[in-house]
Design a protein around this motif. Structure first.
Motif, mmCIF file in Angstrom:
data_model
loop_
_atom_site.group_PDB
_atom_site.id
_atom_site.type_symbol
_atom_site.label_atom_id
_atom_site.label_comp_id
_atom_site.label_asym_id
_atom_site.label_seq_id
_atom_site.Cartn_x
_atom_site.Cartn_y
_atom_site.Cartn_z
ATOM 1 N N ILE A 279 0.835 -1.198 0.000
ATOM 2 C CA ILE A 279 0.000 0.000 0.000
ATOM 3 C C ILE A 279 0.875 1.256 0.000
ATOM 4 O O ILE A 279 0.578 2.235 -0.678
ATOM 5 C CB ILE A 279 -0.938 -0.002 1.230
ATOM 6 C CG1 ILE A 279 -1.927 -1.152 1.109
ATOM 7 C CG2 ILE A 279 -1.677 1.319 1.352
ATOM 8 C CD1 ILE A 279 -2.742 -1.400 2.355
ATOM 9 N N LEU A 280 1.973 1.231 0.735
ATOM 10 C CA LEU A 280 2.814 2.407 0.864
ATOM 11 C C LEU A 280 3.775 2.606 -0.306
ATOM 12 O O LEU A 280 4.120 3.729 -0.626
ATOM 13 C CB LEU A 280 3.616 2.333 2.170
ATOM 14 C CG LEU A 280 2.783 2.299 3.449
ATOM 15 C CD1 LEU A 280 3.681 2.116 4.652
ATOM 16 C CD2 LEU A 280 1.941 3.560 3.585
ATOM 17 N N HIS A 281 4.201 1.527 -0.928
ATOM 18 C CA HIS A 281 5.202 1.618 -1.986
ATOM 19 C C HIS A 281 4.768 0.790 -3.209
ATOM 20 O O HIS A 281 5.376 -0.230 -3.525
ATOM 21 C CB HIS A 281 6.551 1.113 -1.482
ATOM 22 C CG HIS A 281 7.045 1.832 -0.277
ATOM 23 N ND1 HIS A 281 7.533 3.117 -0.343
ATOM 24 C CD2 HIS A 281 7.119 1.455 1.020
ATOM 25 C CE1 HIS A 281 7.892 3.493 0.872
ATOM 26 N NE2 HIS A 281 7.642 2.517 1.728
ATOM 27 N N PRO A 282 3.734 1.216 -3.922
ATOM 28 C CA PRO A 282 3.245 0.394 -5.040
ATOM 29 C C PRO A 282 4.243 0.270 -6.189
ATOM 30 O O PRO A 282 4.343 -0.790 -6.805
ATOM 31 C CB PRO A 282 1.977 1.114 -5.484
ATOM 32 C CG PRO A 282 2.120 2.509 -4.989
ATOM 33 C CD PRO A 282 2.944 2.410 -3.737
ATOM 34 N N ILE A 283 5.008 1.321 -6.472
ATOM 35 C CA ILE A 283 5.975 1.254 -7.577
ATOM 36 C C ILE A 283 7.102 0.292 -7.229
ATOM 37 O O ILE A 283 7.515 -0.522 -8.054
ATOM 38 C CB ILE A 283 6.535 2.656 -7.909
ATOM 39 C CG1 ILE A 283 5.404 3.609 -8.294
ATOM 40 C CG2 ILE A 283 7.579 2.570 -9.009
ATOM 41 C CD1 ILE A 283 4.638 3.195 -9.531
ATOM 42 N N PHE B 228 8.143 -7.592 -11.042
ATOM 43 C CA PHE B 228 8.696 -7.779 -12.384
ATOM 44 C C PHE B 228 10.062 -8.444 -12.325
ATOM 45 O O PHE B 228 10.409 -9.255 -13.182
ATOM 46 C CB PHE B 228 8.787 -6.454 -13.139
ATOM 47 C CG PHE B 228 7.486 -6.027 -13.759
ATOM 48 C CD1 PHE B 228 6.750 -6.898 -14.543
ATOM 49 C CD2 PHE B 228 7.002 -4.740 -13.566
ATOM 50 C CE1 PHE B 228 5.561 -6.512 -15.115
ATOM 51 C CE2 PHE B 228 5.808 -4.343 -14.134
ATOM 52 C CZ PHE B 228 5.073 -5.225 -14.911
ATOM 53 N N SER B 229 10.835 -8.112 -11.322
ATOM 54 C CA SER B 229 12.145 -8.739 -11.154
ATOM 55 C C SER B 229 11.997 -10.228 -10.906
ATOM 56 O O SER B 229 12.723 -11.049 -11.487
ATOM 57 C CB SER B 229 12.885 -8.076 -9.996
ATOM 58 O OG SER B 229 14.096 -8.744 -9.743
ATOM 59 N N HIS B 230 11.037 -10.605 -10.056
ATOM 60 C CA HIS B 230 10.804 -12.022 -9.770
ATOM 61 C C HIS B 230 10.295 -12.755 -11.013
ATOM 62 O O HIS B 230 10.694 -13.892 -11.277
ATOM 63 C CB HIS B 230 9.812 -12.182 -8.626
ATOM 64 C CG HIS B 230 10.333 -11.724 -7.306
ATOM 65 N ND1 HIS B 230 11.440 -12.268 -6.711
ATOM 66 C CD2 HIS B 230 9.910 -10.747 -6.469
ATOM 67 C CE1 HIS B 230 11.674 -11.659 -5.567
ATOM 68 N NE2 HIS B 230 10.761 -10.723 -5.400
#
Length: 50
Positions: free
Chosen positions: A4-8, A15-17
């Motif tokens: 919730i706090l860091h969506p980007i 995407f890395s995973h």
């Protein structure tokens, strides 16, 4: 809570995973292709499991 706090940041990590999983799948497929070609050329090594 972090999502919730860091969506980007979370999206980048996801995407890395996904990229790591795709790379692992690609390498696994290549190893299988190499194994199939090795089995055709050397039947003695064909009996050795991975």
């Amino acid at each position: 809570m972090t999502a919730i706090l860091h969506p980007i940041r979370t999206l980048r990590e996801n995407f890395s995973h996904i990229g790591a999983a795709v790379n692992a799948s690609r390498e696994f497929s290549r190893a299988g292709a190499v194994r199939v070609s090795a089995e055709a050329t050397n039947p003695v090594t064909a009996a050795i499991p991975l």
